[in-house]
Design a protein around this motif. Sequence first.
Motif, PDB file in Angstrom:
ATOM      1  N   HIS A 111      18.879  79.082 -13.799  1.00 29.60           N
ATOM      2  CA  HIS A 111      18.880  80.679 -13.883  1.00 29.60           C
ATOM      3  C   HIS A 111      17.761  80.578 -15.484  1.00 29.60           C
ATOM      4  O   HIS A 111      17.337  81.674 -15.844  1.00 29.60           O
ATOM      5  N   HIS A 115      14.233  82.140 -17.282  1.00 28.41           N
ATOM      6  CA  HIS A 115      13.889  83.233 -18.127  1.00 28.41           C
ATOM      7  C   HIS A 115      13.212  83.187 -19.348  1.00 28.41           C
ATOM      8  O   HIS A 115      12.650  83.626 -19.488  1.00 28.41           O
ATOM      9  N   SER A 136      20.229  88.842 -21.309  1.00 39.41           N
ATOM     10  CA  SER A 136      20.254  89.195 -20.252  1.00 39.41           C
ATOM     11  C   SER A 136      21.452  89.639 -19.548  1.00 39.41           C
ATOM     12  O   SER A 136      22.711  90.338 -20.203  1.00 39.41           O
ATOM     13  N   ASP A 306      14.912  89.432 -13.223  1.00 38.22           N
ATOM     14  CA  ASP A 306      15.249  88.621 -11.490  1.00 38.22           C
ATOM     15  C   ASP A 306      13.764  88.772 -11.178  1.00 38.22           C
ATOM     16  O   ASP A 306      13.596  89.860 -10.521  1.00 38.22           O
TER      17      ASP A 306
HETATM   18 ZN    ZN Z   1      18.972  86.736 -14.634  1.00 36.68          ZN
END
Ligand code: ZN
Length: 337
Positions: A111, A115, A136, A306
Amino acid sequence: MIVLGIESSCDETGIALFDTERGLLSHALHSQIAMHQEYGGVVPELASRDHVRRAIPLLTEALEKAQIAKHQIDAIAYTQGPGLAGALLVGASVACGLGMALDKPLIGIHHLEGHLLSPLLASEPPSFPFIALLVSGGHTQLMRVDAVGQYELLGETLDDAAGEAFDKSAKLLGLAYPGGPAISQLASLGDPDVHQFPRPMLHSKDLNFSFSGLKTAVLTAVRKYPNALSEQDKANVARGFVDAIIDVLVAKCQTAMKQTGLKRLVIAGGVGANRQLRASLNAAANAANPKKRFEVFYPELEFCTDNGAMIAFAGAMRLLAYPEQADKNYSFNVRPR
Ligand code: ZN
Ligand code: KG4
């Protein structure tokens, strides 16, 4: 090559199609924020169930927007972790089922790599190498990025993530989840001279962060008011908090630029949407001393938080750089941590 991206690590279901020739073809997103708000945070079981409900309709939407048929997809990228286990399993299962049905390879994406690479989706992307500040809800890291897949961790938070500090401080002020945008907006109405909160690790020579003390300082300040806080009191606390956290984030970025000698800084993750952070970073980047100047790159606002586009993009970049990572075993493996 057309890559389908599936993001379901937390409370957003994101589906996107990225074409290595034509760029981003489409993306579709459903945020669960409204659903979790009454609980003051993300409820994992509700998140998983909602990803199940949303995934296929969003896939249909993304295909329609891109005007392609599903058999034109060449590979499927899905968020493998970190995130909520049940939520990740939904995206991985959809990817696996689709991959088997269409006979296409899968690639599991970290993930944070999504980003990290999201600013490269912009029309004028930075070139390698660059420094990335990843801020984040779950992570705060400074990375050196030399190429796709070549990342060096320079520093990270020792306790709370920046987004977590925003959310927890916002909660102390009675603001709804996720509090980041709300506390920032309130801060713009606050007096900067009322609260001077600590700037944790501002002068440590390393590139690590610590935000739990700042959150405690906010709690202590809130408790000092004998009666309920007025709107102005809340705005003043919010201002003190935002000024402190942004001072630290900007100072650490400056230190990273100085230590590495690199001239490009990329900001990624939900807190990257913060206006005060952007203003302060832009000011730091345009320092009076030309030796201290650098360029700052931000993802499009919609790709800060996200989304599926960053996963489709990271998948495409990985498959170009490391084609051997394409996986047709369909033995998906999520990694919540
Ligand atoms: Zn995220
Ligand atoms: O990257 P993200 O969508 O999800 C994670 O991977 O965690 O980041 C969500 C975080 C939340 O903590 C949210 O409050 C914060 O980003 N956030 C903001 C802003 N927009 C989102 N924080 C400060 N200012 C904002 N404008």
